[in-house]
Design an enzyme around this catalytic site. Structure first.
Site, PDB file in Angstrom:
ATOM      1  N   GLY A 135      33.452  23.999  42.564  1.00 30.70           N
ATOM      2  CA  GLY A 135      34.174  24.081  43.824  1.00 30.70           C
ATOM      3  C   GLY A 135      34.066  22.718  44.443  1.00 30.70           C
ATOM      4  N   ASN A 163      30.702  20.591  44.104  1.00 33.00           N
ATOM      5  CA  ASN A 163      30.632  19.465  43.169  1.00 33.00           C
ATOM      6  C   ASN A 163      30.093  18.226  43.874  1.00 33.00           C
ATOM      7  OD1 ASN A 163      31.944  21.232  41.399  1.00 33.00           O
ATOM      8  ND2 ASN A 163      33.962  20.371  41.824  1.00 33.00           N
ATOM      9  N   TRP A 177      41.505  33.274  41.457  1.00 35.23           N
ATOM     10  CA  TRP A 177      41.348  34.675  41.839  1.00 35.23           C
ATOM     11  C   TRP A 177      40.233  34.692  42.885  1.00 35.23           C
ATOM     12  CZ3 TRP A 177      42.078  32.768  37.010  1.00 35.23           C
ATOM     13  CH2 TRP A 177      43.178  33.270  36.279  1.00 35.23           C
ATOM     14  N   ARG A 236      45.433  21.985  48.372  1.00 36.41           N
ATOM     15  CA  ARG A 236      45.960  22.937  47.401  1.00 36.41           C
ATOM     16  C   ARG A 236      47.024  23.761  48.119  1.00 36.41           C
ATOM     17  NH1 ARG A 236      43.675  19.910  44.823  1.00 36.41           N
ATOM     18  NH2 ARG A 236      41.983  20.185  43.292  1.00 36.41           N
ATOM     19  N   ALA A 250      37.231  17.128  39.566  1.00 40.90           N
ATOM     20  CA  ALA A 250      36.085  16.592  40.326  1.00 40.90           C
ATOM     21  C   ALA A 250      36.081  15.074  40.412  1.00 40.90           C
ATOM     22  CB  ALA A 250      34.754  17.082  39.775  1.00 40.90           C
ATOM     23  N   ASP A 286      35.890  14.639  44.066  1.00 44.85           N
ATOM     24  CA  ASP A 286      34.616  15.153  44.580  1.00 44.85           C
ATOM     25  C   ASP A 286      33.478  14.185  44.297  1.00 44.85           C
ATOM     26  OD1 ASP A 286      36.286  17.345  44.948  1.00 44.85           O
ATOM     27  OD2 ASP A 286      35.538  18.364  43.152  1.00 44.85           O
TER      28      ASP A 286
END
Length: 314
Positions: free
Chosen positions: A28, A32, A99, A166, A252, A255
């Protein structure tokens, strides 16, 4: 030890393996970053909510093994973490499938413990979150979080905002515009990219994108291996060192850039040096599959010795 509060969501990660199979990990964006901050010696606590299931147990144990603080991880009975799947093309570019609509992390701003969590933010040197974090919460949840960050800044913490975008998290772009502008106005450090901002502001120039961000310290990562760092109104372009190994997965990259940038700044580096550190770490991460690379693959000398913490984590 310098401490960073990273707020967000970690999910079960499924990524492509051989013969159509998938390997399981976790990741996530802000998690990260927390892991890479811990590996760089800056220290980080992760603030999120998980379920009371065995997969959540595994995630918390893995974070603790990385040195990430987990005392602010809320465990919600009957809830589960979200899941995402990564598909990558032959150039290492990734596509995500999620999900997560009922994931535990979405409840973080609505818990009995939320007030204490937000009060704790003032004890950190930096509060870090992303636009993905903000997309998890309701309008009232975001307002509650922004109010907590304002109080933390009054106590001396700095707020670092990552523009990680996103589209699935922002079905109404008008809401996204308003939330981004509120975060920009509040942030001490903005870690942005053209990849994130152009879907929100189509056709805007680099200068136009930067003009939308009033923060005194802004990094705009470009589509080419470079970034623009604006400090007190003056922009500087930083070119990344060439990546000498094949790029296999860009997951990532941003990140890890954020982690190295923040760690370097806390260690006393100036923003230009910090951006170079961000590019160096990201250039290694993209040569490995998945969000979090093996510890043995971590490069040495990314930043100097971390600075002494302003405050201790409670």
């Amino acid at each position: 030890m310098t401490r960073v509060a990273c707020i967000g969501e970690c999910m079960i990660e499924l990524r492509q393996a051989d013969r159509g199979l998938f390997s399981r990990g976790y990741g996530g964006d802000t998690l990260n970053t927390a892991v890479y901050l811990a590996r760089l010696g800056a220290g980080a606590d992760y603030i999120t909510a998980l379920g009371d299931d065995s997969l959540s147990d595994e995630m918390v144990a893995g974070w603790a093994a990385e040195g990430v603080g987990t005392t602010r991880v809320m465990r919600l009975p009957g809830k589960l973490p979200g899941i995402y799947m990564i598909q990558t093309d032959d150039k290492g570019e990734r596509r995500f499938f999620h999900w997560r609509d009922s994931a535990a992390a979405r409840s973080l701003m609505d818990l009995p413990e939320t007030t204490d969590i937000l009060k704790s933010l003032g004890s950190y040197d930096v509060v870090y979150l992303s636009a993905i974090t903000l997309s998890l919460y309701s309008e009232s949840g975001r307002a509650r979080l922004f109010a907590g960050i304002k109080r933390a800044r009054e106590a001396g913490a700095r707020f670092a905002f990552d523009t990680n975008f996103r589209a699935r998290g922002w079905p109404d772009l008008n809401i996204a515009h308003a939330v981004y502008q509120e975060a920009f106005a509040l942030a001490d450090i903005v870690l942005a990219s053209t990849e994130d901002l152009l879907p929100l502001y189509p056709g805007e120039s680099h200068e136009g994108l930067l003009a939308r961000i009033p923060s005194g310290e802004v990094v705009l990562k470009l589509s080419e291996p470079a970034s623009i760092v604006r400090i007190d109104g003056i922009s500087h372009q930083i070119k990344a060192e060439p990546v000498t190994k094949p790029v296999v997965d860009t997951t990532a990259a941003g990140d890890s850039f954020a982690a190295a940038y923040i760690a370097a700044r806390l260690a006393g580096a100036n923003p230009l040096e910090a951006a170079r550190a961000g590019h160096r770490l990201a250039g290694v991460v993209v040569c490995h599959p998945g969000a979090i690379i093996p510890r043995t693959a971590m490069p040495q000398g990314i930043i100097g010795k971390p600075a002494t913490s302003r405050k201790a984590t409670p």
